[in-house]
Scaffold this active site. Structure first.
Site, PDB file in Angstrom:
ATOM      1  N   GLY A 240       0.787  -1.236   0.000  1.00  0.00           N
ATOM      2  CA  GLY A 240       0.000   0.000   0.000  1.00  0.00           C
ATOM      3  C   GLY A 240       0.814   1.279   0.000  1.00  0.00           C
ATOM      4  N   ARG A 285       3.713  -1.564  -5.658  1.00  0.00           N
ATOM      5  CA  ARG A 285       3.903  -0.263  -6.307  1.00  0.00           C
ATOM      6  C   ARG A 285       5.205   0.436  -5.901  1.00  0.00           C
ATOM      7  NH1 ARG A 285      -0.606   2.408  -7.876  1.00  0.00           N
ATOM      8  NH2 ARG A 285      -1.707   1.180  -6.315  1.00  0.00           N
ATOM      9  N   ARG A 321      -5.002   2.349 -15.992  1.00  0.00           N
ATOM     10  CA  ARG A 321      -5.281   3.100 -14.759  1.00  0.00           C
ATOM     11  C   ARG A 321      -6.053   4.404 -14.972  1.00  0.00           C
ATOM     12  NH1 ARG A 321      -1.969   4.807 -11.511  1.00  0.00           N
ATOM     13  NH2 ARG A 321      -2.838   3.953  -9.592  1.00  0.00           N
ATOM     14  N   CYS A 353     -11.609   1.898 -29.517  1.00  0.00           N
ATOM     15  CA  CYS A 353     -12.936   2.405 -29.883  1.00  0.00           C
ATOM     16  C   CYS A 353     -13.833   2.557 -28.656  1.00  0.00           C
ATOM     17  CB  CYS A 353     -13.571   1.471 -30.901  1.00  0.00           C
ATOM     18  SG  CYS A 353     -12.479   1.187 -32.291  1.00  0.00           S
ATOM     19  N   GLU A 354     -13.409   3.384 -27.749  1.00  0.00           N
ATOM     20  CA  GLU A 354     -14.166   3.670 -26.521  1.00  0.00           C
ATOM     21  C   GLU A 354     -13.882   5.116 -26.171  1.00  0.00           C
ATOM     22  OE1 GLU A 354     -15.829   1.512 -24.291  1.00  0.00           O
ATOM     23  OE2 GLU A 354     -15.271  -0.433 -25.135  1.00  0.00           O
TER      24      GLU A 354
END
Ligand code: LLP
Length: 430
Positions: A240, A285, A321, A353-354
């Site tokens: 985290g 991360r 993301r 295509c979005e």
């Protein structure tokens, strides 16, 4: 040479990673391309281990494979003595392939199938159960040497609502009361070695949160240990640890966190009759996030009513993301780094295509032209890992840079990969 932000530096007005010019990388390997800086990876690992282990020596870092599963990256981390945090059997197999020994692998699945429970036992890894009900099922296949439960500490935190894994609105973990029952039945089943775990959120930049929630877990562990009559060999406070994505965000003070949490581990276990547990963390991360830049080539620019669209070959299929969480990733025009931002309001998008196909919105960048190379930062964690073949675009390639050495560590997929596992029934073949 001037450093902009990890892992980028500027030389001759062009962006470099380590000793290589990224325009040359884009030319040699094509785009979109994930470029990872090995030295940054090593530095991140050393920094976080140093922060904890210098205060509390009985410490183990389990790298969370889900952030980035590249085998070369795994091998580097293993060579530095990292353990592994795996969320499925496939991740255990990848970790083993990269040289992680089973006793340094912790398996934290959720809603495990019988097959998964059985396999985890056979692999002899540490098993961390997300629910007490899973224990009875696990015991049908055998008795694990060590067992832990994932606790929901009752609080959570995360950069986006979707990244909060503790508290009331989450599927993860069990509360203290249920955990007591779980450990009691584990004891009855003859299990002798125990751990306890939590993972309460991701991308957290508030340094005070970590000692606060660690203290909560230690106290929960103390009460459970007392009620059940066991000791915990490890106490895992999860991952985290956030990294700055926006220019306004500050680097997380990991030294402070390591020292504060380490001191809690020096002080509390003896008071709470917890013995001397290993302090475990499982960051993803923090280790890989800022090691990697995603290179994309500009294929067009189009003026819309409220923004100018810059279309690149990296989209939501390459870096999900921004589309999924509205996440911010810093973008530089790699070949015109010193130019003043143009007054244009820019939306960087991909070829999908979005309408959610965005990489960055509302940016001011130096005036962009077709053929420019964009450097999208902090793409090392949950970048390639969450990429897809949507719209039938093969996934990107990955390279590893060490000084002036460049190695291709994942080939670009081809059209062949799109049909790799497809089968056409005989009756449709003529
Ligand atoms: N341990 C467990 C059990 C986890 O579920 C995770 C991440 C980690 C460790 C590592 O967390 P980290 O240190 O990386 O925060 N897709 C999201 C992140 C989801 C995190 C899922 N679990 C993103 O792109 O930001």
């Amino acid at each position: 040479m001037r450093s902009i932000e990890p892992p980028l530096t500027v030389r001759d007005k062009i962006v470099w990673v380590g000793g290589v010019n990224i325009l040359e990388l884009a030319q040699q390997f094509g785009t979109p391309l994930f470029v990872t800086d090995e030295n940054r990876l090593r530095d991140n690992y050393k920094r976080i281990v140093g922060a904890f282990a210098s205060t509390y020596r009985k410490f183990s870092l389990q790298y969370a494979l889900k952030a980035n599963n590249n085998l070369s990256i795994l091998r580097i981390l293993r060579s530095m003595d990292s353990g592994a945090d795996c969320s499925c059997i496939e991740e255990i197999i990848l970790a083993k392939k990269a040289g992680f020994p089973p006793n340094r692998i912790i398996y934290t699945g959720n809603f495990n199938s019988d097959l998964e429970l059985n396999m985890a036992l056979k692999e002899r890894v540490m098993i961390n159960l997300d629910d007490t009900a899973q224990l009875t099922r696990l015991m049908r296949f055998g008795r694990p040497k060590t067992l832990s439960f994932r606790i929901n500490p009752g609080v959570g935190k995360g950069k986006y609502a979707g990244l909060v894994f503790g508290g009331k609105r989450t599927k993860f973990g069990v509360d203290e009361k249920k955990a007591v029952e779980g450990y009691l039945s584990a004891k009855r089943f003859g299990i002798r070695h125990f751990g306890i775990h939590m993972m309460s959120g991701s991308a957290i930049l508030e340094k005070e949160y970590f000692p606060r929630v660690a203290e909560r877990l230690l106290k929960i562990a103390g009460r459970i240990a007392k009620k059940v009559g066991i000791e915990f060999e490890f106490i895992n406070i999860g991952g985290g640890f956030g990294i700055p994505y926006k220019p306004s965000e500050r680097v997380l003070d990991i030294q402070f966190i390591g020292k504060e949490v380490g001191e809690l581990f020096m002080k509390l276990p003896s008071k709470l009759s917890l013995g001397t547990p290993t302090l475990m963390i499982e960051p993803g991360r923090y280790i890989v996030g800022d090691t990697t830049v995603l290179l994309a080539k500009v294929h067009g620019k189009k003026k819309g009513a409220v923004t100018t669209y810059v279309g690149t070959d990296a989209g939501m299929n390459t870096l999900l993301r921004p589309a999924l969480y509205g996440a911010y990733h810093q973008v530089y025009v790699a070949n015109r780094i010193y130019h003043r931002p143009s007054p244009e309001n820019i939306t960087i998008c991909g070829q999908i295509c979005e309408n959610t196909d965005v990489i960055a919105e509302g940016r001011r960048l130096p005036s962009i032209k077709e053929g420019d190379i964009l450097a999208i930062l902090n793409a090392g964690a949950y970048g390639f890992a969450m990429s897809s073949q949507y719209n039938n675009r093969p996934r990107a390639a990955e390279v590893l840079v060490n000084g002036s050495t460049v190695d291709l560590i994942r080939e670009r997929e081809t059209v062949f990969d799109l049909t790799l596992h497809q089968k056409i029934p005989e009756r449709l073949k003529n």
